[in-house]
Design a protein around this motif. Structure first.
Motif: not given
Length: 439
Positions: A10-20
């Motif tokens: 499932k594609r669930a990660l946004t840029t901020p979530l991936l950054y953290f």
């Protein structure tokens, strides 16, 4: 009949979530104990090898950014090596990453059950390690989005603890205590300035390890071509800035010998400054350990899933939960292996081989970028200047020359096992293809 290819994550990660995600993995438990070891090797100017390690890490990170956006799927280094060099190299790269990840999670489980926890309660190490790993596995299986949201909170706590160190170090200097002159002292009785930087950079490089795990969740990122490079370089830059500030504060506030002799060097800053309860740092360290274990566990399970999908591990590891679309079989296997390591205590003999194993992987990734330039891949992917992967591969060789002989011995044993298993996997795969060609 469903296959692995029918079951995308499932594609669930946004840029901020991936950054953290990346920042939390880099800002792991190591930073709370590493500054003292770097000081012992480099002298008071610990910020210099930290900055050098950041520069070296960014070289390999550029290769990962290109490959992760070019081939956004779980499997990471194993998938890239398979594309560049075939299944034998792919299995070896994946095996090194799996070995490093599983050992790391087992070691972190024992660390969680150790001295930091005893500041609050004393429980059997084995019991704590098993419950700790089981809880992390359940959170991992619940979903990547839930896991990374928990990581955001934990990362903010870790950053808060490091910010306390920076503020306390500045406060000490404003009070007229500490010694800013230590910030320019580079070198030890054993090493001159240049050798001290290189020796310290090997240890400091380990503090940046973790960024490579994020490629295994590129497939679960909504727009990896745009999100991944921004999150990767942003997280490394943030971690580098924090490390340099912490190095400056710790070195100026506490004598180099005290830092080098302490297993909790940042706690020495807290003790010297006063005003912050010692137990608070124990709590922050527990959060850091748990967060590092969670993120490494996510990486290990996604890597096992990706290798299985490439035919390098048993197909059963491609099974995912019907609703949550998380690789439950891979999570169960990697967690079980980490439990075995945590319970047997063999982590202590393998932990020092982590850097060496990752340098092998990083060398393969840097060279794979150049080999795969003939493949256009996903349109619009990030492309690193050619000089960066070349320098990245060279930096891996340089750092490997600084690894101690006894660590090489243990590392070669692990690599030997990986080579044998890689040969078996390649032979089995060739055997499966031969009847198909005959038909």
């Amino acid at each position: 009949m469903s296959t692995a290819n029918d079951q995308p994550l499932k594609r669930a990660l946004t840029t901020p979530l991936l950054y953290f995600f990346i920042l939390g993995d880099v800002l792991g438990a190591g930073v709370y104990v590493l500054i003292g070891q770097v000081a012992a090797d480099s002298g008071g100017a610990v910020w210099v090898p930290l900055a050098a390690a950041l520069a070296l890490a960014l070289l390999t990170a550029s290769s990962y950014a290109e490959l992760a956006t070019k081939y956004p799927r779980a499997g990471g280094a194993s998938h890239y090596a398979t594309r560049a060099y075939g299944p034998f190299a792919g299995f070896l790269a994946g095996f090194c990453m799996l070995a490093a990840g599983i050992v790391s999670v087992g070691a972190l489980a024992r660390g969680f059950a150790g001295d930091y926890l005893t500041a609050f309660v004393t429980l059997p190490v084995a019991l704590v390690a098993v419950v700790f790993l089981a809880a992390l596995a359940l959170l991992n299986a619940r979903g990547i989005q839930e896991s990374t949201r928990a990581n955001v909170v934990a990362t903010l706590i870790e950053l808060g603890g490091l910010a306390i160190v920076v503020v306390l170090g500045a406060w000490l200097l404003l009070r007229g205590e500490g010694d800013p002159a230590r910030l320019t002292r580079l070198g030890t009785a054993e090493h001159g300035a240049a050798a001290a930087v290189l020796s310290g950079a090997v240890l400091a490089y380990y503090s940046f390890v973790g960024f490579e795990t994020s490629v295994n969740v590129a497939e679960e990122t909504r727009d990896p071509r745009r999100s991944y490079p921004r999150a990767l370089f942003g997280a490394l830059a943030t971690a580098g800035a924090v490390y340099v500030l912490v190095g400056l504060a710790a070195s100026a506030a506490v004598p180099t010998g005290t830092l080098a002799a302490s297993s909790g060097p940042l706690l020495e800053v807290v003790k010297a400054a006063g005003g912050v309860p010692v137990w608070l740092f124990s709590a922050i360290a527990l959060v850091a350990v748990a967060n590092g274990a969670l993120l490494t566990g996510i990486m290990s399970s996604r890597l096992a899933y990706g290798m299985a999908r490439d035919g390098l591990l048993p197909a059963v590891l491609t099974k995912v939960l019907p609703g949550r679309r998380t690789p439950w079989a891979a999570i169960a296997l990697t967690t079980a292996l980490s439990m075995v390591l945590a319970l047997t205590g063999s982590v202590a003999t393998l932990a020092s081989t982590l850097v060496l194993l990752l340098l092998v992987v990083f060398f393969m990734v840097n060279t794979a970028v150049l080999v795969l330039r003939r493949d256009p891949g996903v349109p619009g992917h990030f492309r690193a200047p050619t000089v960066l992967p070349v320098l990245g591969a060279a930096s891996c060789v340089l750092l490997a020359t600084q690894v101690e002989p006894e660590v090489w011995l243990r590392g070669l044993i692990v690599l030997g096992v990986g080579l044998v298993l890689a040969a078996v996997a390649a032979a089995r795969r060739d055997g499966e293809r031969t009847p198909a060609r005959s038909r």
